[in-house]
Structure formats: structure tokens, C-alpha cells
Design an enzyme around this catalytic site. Structure first.
Site, PDB file in Angstrom:
ATOM      1  N   LYS A  22       0.832  -1.215   0.000  1.00 10.75           N
ATOM      2  CA  LYS A  22       0.000   0.000   0.000  1.00 10.75           C
ATOM      3  C   LYS A  22       0.860   1.257   0.000  1.00 10.75           C
ATOM      4  O   LYS A  22       0.645   2.164  -0.809  1.00 10.75           O
ATOM      5  CB  LYS A  22      -0.893   0.003   1.259  1.00 10.75           C
ATOM      6  CG  LYS A  22      -1.588   1.328   1.505  1.00 10.75           C
ATOM      7  CD  LYS A  22      -2.495   1.282   2.725  1.00 10.75           C
ATOM      8  CE  LYS A  22      -1.819   1.530   4.048  1.00 10.75           C
ATOM      9  NZ  LYS A  22      -1.499   2.950   4.322  1.00 10.75           N
ATOM     10  N   ASN A  23       1.829   1.303   0.914  1.00  8.77           N
ATOM     11  CA  ASN A  23       2.574   2.550   1.087  1.00  8.77           C
ATOM     12  C   ASN A  23       3.620   2.791  -0.001  1.00  8.77           C
ATOM     13  O   ASN A  23       4.270   3.831  -0.012  1.00  8.77           O
ATOM     14  CB  ASN A  23       3.202   2.610   2.489  1.00  8.77           C
ATOM     15  CG  ASN A  23       2.127   2.802   3.548  1.00  8.77           C
ATOM     16  OD1 ASN A  23       0.979   3.100   3.225  1.00  8.77           O
ATOM     17  ND2 ASN A  23       2.499   2.615   4.804  1.00  8.77           N
ATOM     18  N   ARG A  93      -4.851  10.409   4.573  1.00  9.61           N
ATOM     19  CA  ARG A  93      -3.809  11.435   4.682  1.00  9.61           C
ATOM     20  C   ARG A  93      -2.801  11.368   3.556  1.00  9.61           C
ATOM     21  O   ARG A  93      -2.197  12.377   3.196  1.00  9.61           O
ATOM     22  CB  ARG A  93      -3.060  11.264   5.996  1.00  9.61           C
ATOM     23  CG  ARG A  93      -3.786  11.737   7.207  1.00  9.61           C
ATOM     24  CD  ARG A  93      -2.842  11.615   8.371  1.00  9.61           C
ATOM     25  NE  ARG A  93      -1.546  12.162   8.005  1.00  9.61           N
ATOM     26  CZ  ARG A  93      -1.126  13.356   8.355  1.00  9.61           C
ATOM     27  NH1 ARG A  93      -1.864  14.134   9.086  1.00  9.61           N
ATOM     28  NH2 ARG A  93       0.071  13.773   7.971  1.00  9.61           N
ATOM     29  N   CYS A 117      -5.933  13.352  13.286  1.00  5.97           N
ATOM     30  CA  CYS A 117      -5.676  12.002  12.821  1.00  5.97           C
ATOM     31  C   CYS A 117      -5.621  11.107  14.043  1.00  5.97           C
ATOM     32  O   CYS A 117      -5.085  11.501  15.081  1.00  5.97           O
ATOM     33  CB  CYS A 117      -4.353  11.981  12.091  1.00  5.97           C
ATOM     34  SG  CYS A 117      -3.744  10.343  11.806  1.00  5.97           S
ATOM     35  N   ARG A 122       0.600  14.431  13.395  1.00  9.41           N
ATOM     36  CA  ARG A 122       1.090  14.252  12.028  1.00  9.41           C
ATOM     37  C   ARG A 122       1.004  15.514  11.166  1.00  9.41           C
ATOM     38  O   ARG A 122       0.305  15.539  10.153  1.00  9.41           O
ATOM     39  CB  ARG A 122       0.348  13.093  11.353  1.00  9.41           C
ATOM     40  CG  ARG A 122       0.597  11.780  12.051  1.00  9.41           C
ATOM     41  CD  ARG A 122      -0.207  10.675  11.474  1.00  9.41           C
ATOM     42  NE  ARG A 122       0.394  10.097  10.285  1.00  9.41           N
ATOM     43  CZ  ARG A 122      -0.223   9.197   9.524  1.00  9.41           C
ATOM     44  NH1 ARG A 122      -1.419   8.799   9.808  1.00  9.41           N
ATOM     45  NH2 ARG A 122       0.386   8.704   8.479  1.00  9.41           N
ATOM     46  N   PRO A 123       1.710  16.538  11.531  1.00 13.16           N
ATOM     47  CA  PRO A 123       1.685  17.758  10.716  1.00 13.16           C
ATOM     48  C   PRO A 123       2.428  17.568   9.389  1.00 13.16           C
ATOM     49  O   PRO A 123       3.041  16.534   9.164  1.00 13.16           O
ATOM     50  CB  PRO A 123       2.395  18.791  11.588  1.00 13.16           C
ATOM     51  CG  PRO A 123       3.262  17.998  12.489  1.00 13.16           C
ATOM     52  CD  PRO A 123       2.610  16.655  12.664  1.00 13.16           C
ATOM     53  N   VAL A 124       2.343  18.563   8.539  1.00 15.71           N
ATOM     54  CA  VAL A 124       3.006  18.481   7.230  1.00 15.71           C
ATOM     55  C   VAL A 124       4.039  19.599   7.065  1.00 15.71           C
ATOM     56  O   VAL A 124       4.393  19.958   5.952  1.00 15.71           O
ATOM     57  CB  VAL A 124       1.975  18.528   6.075  1.00 15.71           C
ATOM     58  CG1 VAL A 124       1.171  17.248   6.000  1.00 15.71           C
ATOM     59  CG2 VAL A 124       1.049  19.729   6.206  1.00 15.71           C
ATOM     60  N   ASP A 125       4.522  20.121   8.207  1.00 13.28           N
ATOM     61  CA  ASP A 125       5.443  21.253   8.121  1.00 13.28           C
ATOM     62  C   ASP A 125       6.711  20.937   7.325  1.00 13.28           C
ATOM     63  O   ASP A 125       7.266  21.808   6.656  1.00 13.28           O
ATOM     64  CB  ASP A 125       5.811  21.748   9.533  1.00 13.28           C
ATOM     65  CG  ASP A 125       6.420  20.655  10.389  1.00 13.28           C
ATOM     66  OD1 ASP A 125       5.776  19.597  10.525  1.00 13.28           O
ATOM     67  OD2 ASP A 125       7.540  20.834  10.896  1.00 13.28           O
ATOM     68  N   GLN A 126       7.168  19.690   7.378  1.00 14.39           N
ATOM     69  CA  GLN A 126       8.397  19.346   6.664  1.00 14.39           C
ATOM     70  C   GLN A 126       8.187  19.331   5.144  1.00 14.39           C
ATOM     71  O   GLN A 126       9.080  19.682   4.379  1.00 14.39           O
ATOM     72  CB  GLN A 126       8.940  17.987   7.119  1.00 14.39           C
ATOM     73  CG  GLN A 126       9.320  17.948   8.579  1.00 14.39           C
ATOM     74  CD  GLN A 126      10.360  18.988   8.925  1.00 14.39           C
ATOM     75  OE1 GLN A 126      11.439  19.026   8.335  1.00 14.39           O
ATOM     76  NE2 GLN A 126      10.031  19.863   9.859  1.00 14.39           N
ATOM     77  N   ASP A 309       4.412   0.550  12.109  1.00 14.99           N
ATOM     78  CA  ASP A 309       3.249  -0.147  11.533  1.00 14.99           C
ATOM     79  C   ASP A 309       3.160  -1.613  11.968  1.00 14.99           C
ATOM     80  O   ASP A 309       2.197  -2.300  11.620  1.00 14.99           O
ATOM     81  CB  ASP A 309       3.275  -0.055   9.994  1.00 14.99           C
ATOM     82  CG  ASP A 309       2.944   1.339   9.495  1.00 14.99           C
ATOM     83  OD1 ASP A 309       2.432   2.147  10.286  1.00 14.99           O
ATOM     84  OD2 ASP A 309       3.201   1.620   8.313  1.00 14.99           O
ATOM     85  N   ILE A 331       7.487   7.074  17.122  1.00 15.00           N
ATOM     86  CA  ILE A 331       7.168   7.803  15.877  1.00 15.00           C
ATOM     87  C   ILE A 331       5.890   8.627  16.017  1.00 15.00           C
ATOM     88  O   ILE A 331       5.857   9.800  15.657  1.00 15.00           O
ATOM     89  CB  ILE A 331       7.010   6.829  14.679  1.00 15.00           C
ATOM     90  CG1 ILE A 331       8.204   5.875  14.578  1.00 15.00           C
ATOM     91  CG2 ILE A 331       6.785   7.596  13.376  1.00 15.00           C
ATOM     92  CD1 ILE A 331       9.497   6.494  14.126  1.00 15.00           C
ATOM     93  N   ARG A 401      -8.778  -0.672   4.216  1.00 18.32           N
ATOM     94  CA  ARG A 401      -7.895   0.354   3.652  1.00 18.32           C
ATOM     95  C   ARG A 401      -6.533  -0.221   3.303  1.00 18.32           C
ATOM     96  O   ARG A 401      -5.869   0.282   2.413  1.00 18.32           O
ATOM     97  CB  ARG A 401      -7.688   1.482   4.674  1.00 18.32           C
ATOM     98  CG  ARG A 401      -8.911   2.305   4.923  1.00 18.32           C
ATOM     99  CD  ARG A 401      -8.566   3.492   5.794  1.00 18.32           C
ATOM    100  NE  ARG A 401      -7.388   4.171   5.249  1.00 18.32           N
ATOM    101  CZ  ARG A 401      -6.659   5.056   5.907  1.00 18.32           C
ATOM    102  NH1 ARG A 401      -6.990   5.391   7.122  1.00 18.32           N
ATOM    103  NH2 ARG A 401      -5.616   5.612   5.344  1.00 18.32           N
TER     104      ARG A 401
END
Ligand code: EPU
Length: 421
Positions: A22-23, A93, A117, A122-126, A309, A331, A401
Site C-alpha cells: 500500500k505505502n 492522509r 488524525c 502528524r503535521p506536514v510542516d516538513q 506499523d 514515531i 484500507r
């Protein structure tokens, strides 16, 4: 809403084929946005997240063939609307993975912020920081990130980016953006996950110039355009690990075909420590459980460390092991929701900050439990397979999913599972 009914206590026995990852499939599908030519993919798993990603790409004007026999062709001749709307991003996400490719291809993207979430902030700042370093202007308005390159003609430029922390989709977004940027991009402290390597392989087949994928420094020399390609998605190491953990927990014996054992070192080592005998022959992994497992402690870390995971599945294993284990999650700050559900099955777990102390009990008892995210659900399934009596895992859509044909594969291994309405 569908539920999974499990009648536990049967050791898993038999063979199973591992699905595409999936990933890896999700970012690779987004790579189709980088070229007007067709991207033909193989080994794409039949999953809800893959359907959601195809829907998202179609909304942007991408032609996506229906998924058949693991094959799917994506063609982004023209991007008609570079928007990832909230109603899709909130369900998945990984939708944020369109950001880098859209910016690189057409100089524009509008992507909803993912919002809350279940497994943490789980921000997206990076992602944002890296794209800004490549010349993108990004503003946040009405819950959306509006991103634009210097101009559609000049696009993004190369940059040296040092990531503050290891982020998998962050690395993938920047990697895709860099393929069409002007000049060289260096991504330092990059994620080394095998899924990043698989994406890089696909991008290279499309004509990208990438070195160092799989290490913590990735160097990308931007090219003017990318072409169509064919790519076979790697096998799912987390699905593999989940079946292995289930077999070890039930004291069974299974053989997994089409696995990628070289991506599973940390998991295999921990399963051996738990007493399982493991044999590897090419892409076949065979596990024989050695009675009641021994308790093993794990601490999650970016690859090649122990995967977050796999944490829930190992907590389930520890729940019925001999002795005590400490499970430490480094994590995500909120990835222990399965612990409370495992307690409903009789597990003895005490949470202290980001660690869970699990004292193995001899038996778990079936009960109704609620899944909160994909891997938490996988942990509950592992527990249900060993518990006495009937376990009902509610909210099975989380499992849909990320696990292809879960009931069919488990039934094929002798488990008594059924989807019930
Ligand atoms: N982070 C930030 N800022 C960022 C990006 C990440 O602070 O800009 C933090 C996150 O909050 C988290 C940590 O960094 O604490 C690592 O997050 P990462 O970005 O690596 O996670 P992700 O890319 O969103 C992918 C997988 C997850 C998997 C993690 C960690 C995909 C589509 N998702 O998520 O998979 O748990 O890496 O390995 O690749 C799953 O399959 O069930 C799943 C959740």
C-alpha cells in the site's frame, strides 16, 4: 457497518501470497502526475486507499484504468484541477502526496490540510518547508494549502533540504518535486524506507536522475520532462509481518510467497527472539511458531528500525507471551489505542508515557472490540485469532484500507473468520 467475526484458538497453517505494498503504491500512483505519458503499474493491491487515490487523481483529470489483476494504467495528459479536496484528504492522509508532483508539473497545487488524525498530530510542516526551499510560495487559507511555483514556466528550483525529522511521505513529496526542478536537490535526513526506494525506482524508469534512495541523503538532478514507464510495485512488508506475527501468536506454521524478506530484518529478528523458527528461501518466508511465544520488547524507529506499523501486532503477541515486554512508540504520539481494546480481551497492559508494559497472560477471551486505525485493527485481529471464543472487530473499514483480501487469506490459513453486517 461491516464487522469481522473471529473464532479464535486455531493455529494458522498453510500458504499465502503477499500483496503489493500500500505505502509504495500510493506515492507511485501520484508519480503519474509528473508526466503526460501513461504510467503502467503492476502488483497494485486491491484496497480502499488505492481506490481513494484513483478517485482523487481522476478528479484532477488523470485517466485511471480500473484496477484488474493488479494492473492499473494512469495517464495525466492534462491536469484539469490541481486540487485535493477535504472530503478525500480527511479519509486518507496520503492524499498529501499529490502536492510535490502537482507543483513540479504545473506549478500549482491546492491541497486540503489533513486535520486531526487518530494516531497523532502528524503535521506536514516538513513537506511545506522543503517545497518552500525549492521556491514554492505556500499560503494556508480556509483549511487549504495553496502552493505555487515561481511561475508555471520556471517551475521549482533545486535546493539543499535538511529534514528536521525522518518523514516518509515528506521525503516522497520532495523527491517527486525535485525530479522536474531546475538544478540539483539534496534531501538530507531522508527516510530510508523501502517504499521510498520503490518510488525512486519508478521515477528513474520515468527518466528521473536520482542517487542515494535508501540512504539518508538523496540527490536529485532535475530533468526537463519525464516519460511514461512500467513499474511493478514492491511487496508489502507490513502485510507480511502481520501474517507472520499472527502465525507466531497462534503457534502455527505458515509459508508466505512473494515476500521481500530483505525489507523485514527487524521484524524477523524479533519473531526469532519470540521463539519462532524462520526459514527464508528467495522470496518465500516460512515461520513455525514454537508453542507459547516468549515476550519481546520493541522500540519503534524509522527504517531499518522496528516499524511503527508493526507495533500493534507485536503488542498482541506480547499479550499472550511468557514474561513481560515493553513496547515503546517513538514515531507517533498517540498510537496505543489498541491497548485499551486488548485489555477488553483480557490483556494486562499498563501505559506509561510512550511505553506500554505488557505482562503476558496465558489466555485472552473473545469480546467485541473497536478498531481505531489500520494497524490497531491488525493488532486486534492477531489477538482475536488467539483468544478463546468469539471476537468481533468493529469498523472493519480500517482493515479494508490496507489489507487485501484479509478474510480470504486468513480463511486459507484455517482461521475461522467471517465478515458480518
Ligand atoms: N512529521 C512532522 N512533520 C511533517 C511530517 C511528519 O512532524 O511534516 C512527524 C509525524 O507527526 C510523525 C513522524 O514525523 O510523528 C513520522 O511521520 P511520517 O511523515 O514518516 O509518516 P507518514 O509519512 O505520514 C507513513 C506511512 C504510515 C507509517 C509512517 C511511519 C504512508 C502512506 N504512510 O506515514 O503508514 O506509519 O510513514 O513509518 O506511507 C499505515 O500504513 O497504517 C500508516 C499509518
Amino acid at each position: 457497518m461491516d464487522k469481522l467475526r473471529i473464532r479464535g484458538g486455531v493455529p494458522l497453517e498453510g500458504e499465502v501470497y503477499v500483496s503489493g505494498a500500500k505505502n509504495a503504491a500510493l506515492p507511485i500512483m501520484c508519480a503519474a502526475l509528473l508526466t503526460a505519458e501513461p504510467l503502467a503499474l503492476g502488483n497494485v493491491p486491491q484496497l480502499m486507499d488505492v481506490r481513494t487515490m484513483a478517485k482523487l487523481l481522476r478528479q484532477m483529470g488523470v485517466e485511471a484504468s480500473p484496477l484488474a489483476d493488479g494492473r492499473m494504467t494512469l495517464r495525466a495528459a492534462r491536469i484539469t484541477d490541481p486540487t485535493a479536496p477535504y472530503d478525500l484528504v480527511k479519509t486518507m492522509r496520503a492524499s498529501v502526496l499529490v502536492l510535490g508532483a502537482l507543483l513540479a508539473r504545473g506549478g500549482r497545487a491546492r491541497v486540503s490540510l489533513p486535520g486531526g488524525c487518530a494516531i497523532g498530530l502528524r503535521p506536514v510542516d516538513q513537506h511545506v518547508k522543503g517545497l518552500q526551499a525549492m521556491g514554492a510560495a505556500i499560503t494556508i487559507e480556509h483549511g487549504y494549502m495553496n502552493a505555487a511555483a515561481r511561475s508555471p514556466e520556471r517551475g521549482l528550483h533545486g535546493a539543499r533540504i535538511v529534514m528536521d525529522m525522518v518523514t516518509v511521505t515528506g521525503t516522497e513529496n520532495l523527491l517527486m518535486a525535485a525530479t522536474l526542478a531546475e538544478g540539483t536537490t539534496l534531501i538530507e535526513n531522508a527516510a530510508r524506507e523501502p517504499e521510498v526506494v520503490d518510488l525512486a525506482r519508478c521515477l528513474v524508469a520515468m527518466g528521473a536522475r536520482i542517487e542515494g534512495a535508501g540512504s539518508d541523503v538523496i540527490r536529485v538532478q532535475g530533468v526537463r520532462s519525464l516519460r511514461g514507464a512500467e513499474h511493478t510495485v514492491m511487496r508489502d512488508r507490513i502485510e507480511t509481518g502481520t501474517y507472520l506475527a499472527a502465525a507466531a501468536a497462534t503457534g502455527g506454521r505458515i509459508r508466505l510467497h512473494g515476500a521481500a524478506p530483505e525489507t523485514l530484518d527487524a521484524t524477523l529478528e524479533k519473531l526469532r527472539e519470540a521463539g519462532a523458527r524462520i526459514r527464508i528461501n528467495g522470496s518465500t518466508v516460512e515461520l513455525e511458531g514454537g508453542g507459547r511465544p516468549r515476550a519481546v520488547s520493541v522500540r519503534t524507529a524509522p527504517y531499518p528500525g522496528f516499524a511503527t506499523d508493526m507495533q500493534a501486532q507485536f503488542m498482541a503477541l506480547a499479550a499472550i507471551a511468557q514474561g513481560s515486554a515493553v513496547i515503546t512508540e517513538t514515531i507517533f504520539e498517540n498510537r496505543f489505542m489498541h491497548a485499551l481494546e486488548l485489555q477488553r480481551l483480557g490483556a494486562d497492559i499498563a501505559i506509561q508515557g510512550n511505553s506500554a508494559v505488557v505482562r503476558g497472560v496465558e489466555r485472552l477471551q473473545g469480546a467485541s472490540v473497536m478498531a481505531t486505525d489500520l494497524r490497531a485493527s491488525a493488532g486486534l485481529v492477531v489477538a482475536g485469532l488467539v483468544a478463546d471464543g468469539e471476537t468481533i472487530v468493529e469498523r472493519i473499514y480500517h482493515l479494508d484500507r490496507g489489507y487485501e483480501a484479509l478474510e480470504r487469506k486468513l480463511s486459507g490459513l484455517g482461521a475461522r473468520v467471517a465478515r458480518v453486517g
